[in-house]
Design a protein around this motif. Sequence first.
Motif, PDB file in Angstrom:
ATOM      1  N   UNK A 203       0.844  -1.190   0.000  1.00  0.00           N
ATOM      2  CA  UNK A 203       0.000   0.000   0.000  1.00  0.00           C
ATOM      3  C   UNK A 203       0.880   1.240   0.000  1.00  0.00           C
ATOM      4  N   UNK A 204       0.340   2.316  -0.539  1.00  0.00           N
ATOM      5  CA  UNK A 204       1.098   3.572  -0.572  1.00  0.00           C
ATOM      6  C   UNK A 204       1.382   4.064   0.843  1.00  0.00           C
ATOM      7  N   UNK A 205       0.424   3.817   1.784  1.00  0.00           N
ATOM      8  CA  UNK A 205       0.611   4.261   3.170  1.00  0.00           C
ATOM      9  C   UNK A 205       1.799   3.546   3.816  1.00  0.00           C
ATOM     10  N   UNK A 206       1.964   2.259   3.505  1.00  0.00           N
ATOM     11  CA  UNK A 206       3.081   1.480   4.044  1.00  0.00           C
ATOM     12  C   UNK A 206       4.410   2.038   3.535  1.00  0.00           C
ATOM     13  N   UNK A 207       4.481   2.294   2.240  1.00  0.00           N
ATOM     14  CA  UNK A 207       5.716   2.799   1.666  1.00  0.00           C
ATOM     15  C   UNK A 207       6.047   4.198   2.175  1.00  0.00           C
ATOM     16  N   UNK A 208       5.010   5.025   2.362  1.00  0.00           N
ATOM     17  CA  UNK A 208       5.217   6.385   2.873  1.00  0.00           C
ATOM     18  C   UNK A 208       5.778   6.335   4.296  1.00  0.00           C
ATOM     19  N   UNK A 209       5.209   5.453   5.117  1.00  0.00           N
ATOM     20  CA  UNK A 209       5.666   5.293   6.502  1.00  0.00           C
ATOM     21  C   UNK A 209       7.126   4.833   6.533  1.00  0.00           C
ATOM     22  N   UNK A 210       7.456   3.888   5.680  1.00  0.00           N
ATOM     23  CA  UNK A 210       8.832   3.382   5.612  1.00  0.00           C
ATOM     24  C   UNK A 210       9.801   4.496   5.239  1.00  0.00           C
ATOM     25  N   UNK A 211       9.403   5.313   4.275  1.00  0.00           N
ATOM     26  CA  UNK A 211      10.267   6.426   3.846  1.00  0.00           C
ATOM     27  C   UNK A 211      10.494   7.418   4.979  1.00  0.00           C
ATOM     28  N   UNK A 212       9.423   7.726   5.714  1.00  0.00           N
ATOM     29  CA  UNK A 212       9.518   8.690   6.823  1.00  0.00           C
ATOM     30  C   UNK A 212      10.437   8.183   7.935  1.00  0.00           C
ATOM     31  N   UNK A 213      10.287   6.886   8.291  1.00  0.00           N
ATOM     32  CA  UNK A 213      11.141   6.302   9.335  1.00  0.00           C
ATOM     33  C   UNK A 213      12.591   6.281   8.871  1.00  0.00           C
ATOM     34  N   UNK A 214      12.785   5.933   7.611  1.00  0.00           N
ATOM     35  CA  UNK A 214      14.136   5.864   7.045  1.00  0.00           C
ATOM     36  C   UNK A 214      14.824   7.227   7.091  1.00  0.00           C
ATOM     37  N   UNK A 215      14.086   8.289   6.790  1.00  0.00           N
ATOM     38  CA  UNK A 215      14.652   9.640   6.815  1.00  0.00           C
ATOM     39  C   UNK A 215      15.084  10.044   8.215  1.00  0.00           C
ATOM     40  N   UNK A 216      14.331   9.600   9.225  1.00  0.00           N
ATOM     41  CA  UNK A 216      14.608   9.985  10.615  1.00  0.00           C
ATOM     42  C   UNK A 216      15.769   9.189  11.212  1.00  0.00           C
ATOM     43  N   UNK A 217      15.771   7.845  11.023  1.00  0.00           N
ATOM     44  CA  UNK A 217      16.783   7.004  11.690  1.00  0.00           C
ATOM     45  C   UNK A 217      18.055   6.835  10.858  1.00  0.00           C
ATOM     46  N   UNK A 218      17.988   7.198   9.543  1.00  0.00           N
ATOM     47  CA  UNK A 218      19.155   7.077   8.669  1.00  0.00           C
ATOM     48  C   UNK A 218      19.829   5.692   8.788  1.00  0.00           C
ATOM     49  N   UNK A 219      19.131   4.645   8.378  1.00  0.00           N
ATOM     50  CA  UNK A 219      19.680   3.288   8.557  1.00  0.00           C
ATOM     51  C   UNK A 219      20.912   3.023   7.693  1.00  0.00           C
ATOM     52  N   UNK A 220      21.823   2.236   8.245  1.00  0.00           N
ATOM     53  CA  UNK A 220      22.985   1.788   7.475  1.00  0.00           C
ATOM     54  C   UNK A 220      22.597   0.679   6.512  1.00  0.00           C
ATOM     55  N   UNK A 221      21.522  -0.041   6.876  1.00  0.00           N
ATOM     56  CA  UNK A 221      21.053  -1.128   6.019  1.00  0.00           C
ATOM     57  C   UNK A 221      19.552  -1.299   6.199  1.00  0.00           C
ATOM     58  N   UNK A 222      18.845  -1.487   5.083  1.00  0.00           N
ATOM     59  CA  UNK A 222      17.411  -1.802   5.126  1.00  0.00           C
ATOM     60  C   UNK A 222      17.262  -3.244   4.666  1.00  0.00           C
ATOM     61  N   UNK A 223      16.669  -4.070   5.537  1.00  0.00           N
ATOM     62  CA  UNK A 223      16.486  -5.490   5.222  1.00  0.00           C
ATOM     63  C   UNK A 223      15.015  -5.764   4.940  1.00  0.00           C
TER      64      UNK A 223
END
Length: 511
Positions: A203-223
Amino acid sequence: PIHRITMVLTELGARLSGALVKMSKSSKVDQDVVDACLKEICTALLQADVNVRLVKQLQTNVKMSLNLEDLQSGFNAQRILQKSVFQELTRLMDGGKPWVPKKGKQSVVMFVGLQGNGKTTTCTKYAYHYKRKGFKVAMVCADTFRAGAFDQLKQNATKARVPFFGSHTETDPVKIAEEGVERFRTEKVDIIIVDTSGRHKQESALFEEMRNISEVVQPNNVIYVMDGAMGQAAHDQALAFRDTVDVGSIIVTKMDGHAKGGGALSAVAATRSPVCFIGTGEHMDEFEPFEAESFVSRLLGLGDFKGLMNKITDVIPEEAQEEMMEKLSQGSFPLRFLYDQFTNIQEMGPMSQVMSMLPGMANMMGGGRDKESAANIKKYMTLMDSMTTKELDNPDTEKNMKMLSETSRINRIVRGAGRQYRDMYELITQYKMMAKMVGKMKQMKLPKKGPVNARAMNQSVQQMSQAIPPHLLKSIGGMGGLQTLMKQLEGGGGPGGMGALGDMMKSLGMG
């Protein structure tokens, strides 16, 4: 358990290796025999839901790499075809090299995926895996969509003895992720694992949430966690997630009970997304690093020496190996040594997984044997817990044999452990068998330095064959299989030493 990897390591592997063995029994190897062998291999792959186009490509590549004149002129046809199939299967399953955390450097690892793929359980397994390797790990629950998600992560983290962070009241997953990561960064945690929400479909909502979390925590790796039951459908889903967030690697779960696992792995590889781990059961230790070469080697019944040596090193530190070597070289074999080895075996994971790393032994642990093996080890250790320190630490094997034959002593140990007399007699048999084997191995003389020459290798093979029980020797292919096993172990060495073979032999008191 790992022995139930339905079409991935057991049935598929048996069919692939069976096709090669069948070909080797042909009196004359011609184009028809090779075609029949390749047809069996391709059928097995198609039934494991590997994409038709990929299978066709594999068949073409294998045919192009073969020289029929070599097969007919006395060369080992099985070996030549086996090597070609091995190379093509490795290419089929290899999606590249995944990101790996480094000690001394803080890392944030973000887990994404659809609901029901085993994401939270996989987060815990990932944490447990690196905790055992000496990393300081922690988990953050940023899943506010699924009811009970935090409670599940909390329960799993507690069981794995890993610190965790989450909230029953906060509904903003981005805020939870930010606070949790910041807290564990302050606490100097090596690997911070962020578990995100899943949905029943993309869903678009799932992908949007993932993008927002990724921007905040700046992960070294996304699994990205993916269900192995998807088979070929894994291809499109892997691409969809990779196009939305910067997926660094993939974990394929539920490889223990589905025929489509091979299809899922090959489909993911086709997207050039590296698989870092595969989940092979519900328990925390049913989780293994994925390397295409090692995976295919086990698939064809050729073993995985690198994986085996890594497992041994993980559970037996170098200093402990040196101490063990010293005791055995002096002829010391106390009962506590047997107890310690049982502990090591438990920590190495299911026995079928260890067996699959040895050539020709992948099918020795049939259905249910993992549980039976674990139960036997547990009851033997319970009996030893009922022994005195003097009984456990007596280094004299002959005195131990005599001691273990005393009726009054056996009665005391059995009653203290709450076990049956037959359990005690089984333990005595195990001890006698190991003592006899170590006694024979202790007489072996191997060079301390430099490579093993042909004469020394042949002598070692002869001595080893006398020390190994006949049924075990037969299962690894007799003298020829044992020689191959020792050559491959010796091949892991570095300059100036015997490498894995020497270390293994010396740790067993054979050098």
